[in-house]
Design a protein around this motif. Sequence first.
Motif, PDB file in Angstrom:
ATOM      1  N   CYS A   1       0.847  -1.188   0.000  1.00 41.97           N
ATOM      2  CA  CYS A   1       0.000   0.000   0.000  1.00 41.97           C
ATOM      3  C   CYS A   1       0.883   1.238   0.000  1.00 41.97           C
ATOM      4  O   CYS A   1       1.815   1.347   0.786  1.00 41.97           O
ATOM      5  CB  CYS A   1      -0.901  -0.018   1.228  1.00 41.97           C
ATOM      6  SG  CYS A   1      -1.788   1.524   1.475  1.00 41.97           S
TER       7      CYS A   1
ATOM      8  N   CYS B   1       0.113   3.206   3.636  1.00 42.77           N
ATOM      9  CA  CYS B   1       0.528   2.715   4.956  1.00 42.77           C
ATOM     10  C   CYS B   1       1.578   1.609   4.861  1.00 42.77           C
ATOM     11  O   CYS B   1       1.992   1.070   5.861  1.00 42.77           O
ATOM     12  CB  CYS B   1      -0.682   2.222   5.742  1.00 42.77           C
ATOM     13  SG  CYS B   1      -1.358   0.683   5.079  1.00 42.77           S
TER      14      CYS B   1
ATOM     15  N   CYS C   1      -6.825  -1.297   0.372  1.00 40.03           N
ATOM     16  CA  CYS C   1      -5.867  -1.749   1.387  1.00 40.03           C
ATOM     17  C   CYS C   1      -6.586  -2.397   2.567  1.00 40.03           C
ATOM     18  O   CYS C   1      -7.547  -1.861   3.099  1.00 40.03           O
ATOM     19  CB  CYS C   1      -5.023  -0.575   1.855  1.00 40.03           C
ATOM     20  SG  CYS C   1      -3.942  -1.000   3.231  1.00 40.03           S
TER      21      CYS C   1
ATOM     22  N   SER D   1      -5.581  -2.640   5.461  1.00 39.37           N
ATOM     23  CA  SER D   1      -5.362  -1.986   6.740  1.00 39.37           C
ATOM     24  C   SER D   1      -5.850  -0.533   6.781  1.00 39.37           C
ATOM     25  O   SER D   1      -6.355  -0.087   7.794  1.00 39.37           O
ATOM     26  CB  SER D   1      -3.884  -2.130   7.098  1.00 39.37           C
ATOM     27  OG  SER D   1      -3.315  -0.913   7.424  1.00 39.37           O
ATOM     28  N   CYS D   2      -5.744   0.228   5.688  1.00 40.21           N
ATOM     29  CA  CYS D   2      -6.111   1.650   5.796  1.00 40.21           C
ATOM     30  C   CYS D   2      -7.245   2.061   4.869  1.00 40.21           C
ATOM     31  O   CYS D   2      -7.617   3.237   4.845  1.00 40.21           O
ATOM     32  CB  CYS D   2      -4.887   2.527   5.549  1.00 40.21           C
ATOM     33  SG  CYS D   2      -4.356   2.565   3.828  1.00 40.21           S
TER      34      CYS D   2
HETATM   35 ZN   LIG Z   1      -2.869   0.988   3.472  1.00 42.83          ZN
END
Ligand SMILES: [Zn+2]
Length: 239
Positions: free
Chosen positions: A116, A119, A134, A136-137
């Motif tokens: 990504c 992040c 992504c 995670s983000c």
């Molecule tokens: Zn990310």
Amino acid sequence: MPQRSSDAKEVFVQRGLVAIVPGVIILVLAIVLMVYSETFRALAVVLMVIALSAIVYGIYEFNLTRGVTTFSVVCPFCQSSNSFTEEPRNDVRCEGCQRAIPILDGRVAQVFQVRCGFCNELNFYSEKSTGLICESCDHEIPIAVSEQVAAARATMDVYTAKEDDRPFDLILTGVGGPHNEALISTLQHMLALNRNQVKEIMQSTPSLLLSGIPKRKAEMLRTQIVQSKGSAEARPGSP
Ligand SMILES: [Zn+2]
Ligand SMILES: [Zn+2]
């Protein structure tokens, strides 16, 4: 969804144990009776016959586990091996990492890694992916997609030139027929629901699939639905 061979085997092992464990206990009792009591010798013989039949049946059930056919699918993300009783036709969930293993024409689709840009989290996508958000983000990560997909998204971007950070809802408005397998499979992944739950949702359109998601995610999921011959609407959620 094909059955896991470990589950199929477990059924036979359990049936085998249910017969063998009591069988052995009765056999021991029968032998004790036989040795120490003259009076109950006849009963001991009967018990022995019952015990031996139970044990033979148990062994027969154990043997059935060998007849379970297995198709191994190696997870392209974590390399764990998943065994199924039949060849998977649709995507299957990996027992090791819980990701959906993409199946394309009866084989595991090729998987690519990408970091990504926002992040630096490592993300995966497959040749079946139409877009990537992504893990995670929630930022969109650009990936190479087929021309058809790129064209569909280009038209979409015309209408979304202005960044919009209101939370969006995704509403399913059409399903392209009651037996639209492609859409069922797409929605199963998108919503992490089982087949029956997805079918229920498909029976009562329009229905709210997701709410409070970023606009880009809503638009991307809408594209996936359209590619599965369904129709959907992404619109700002009520505050
Ligand atoms: Zn990310
Ligand atoms: Zn895995």
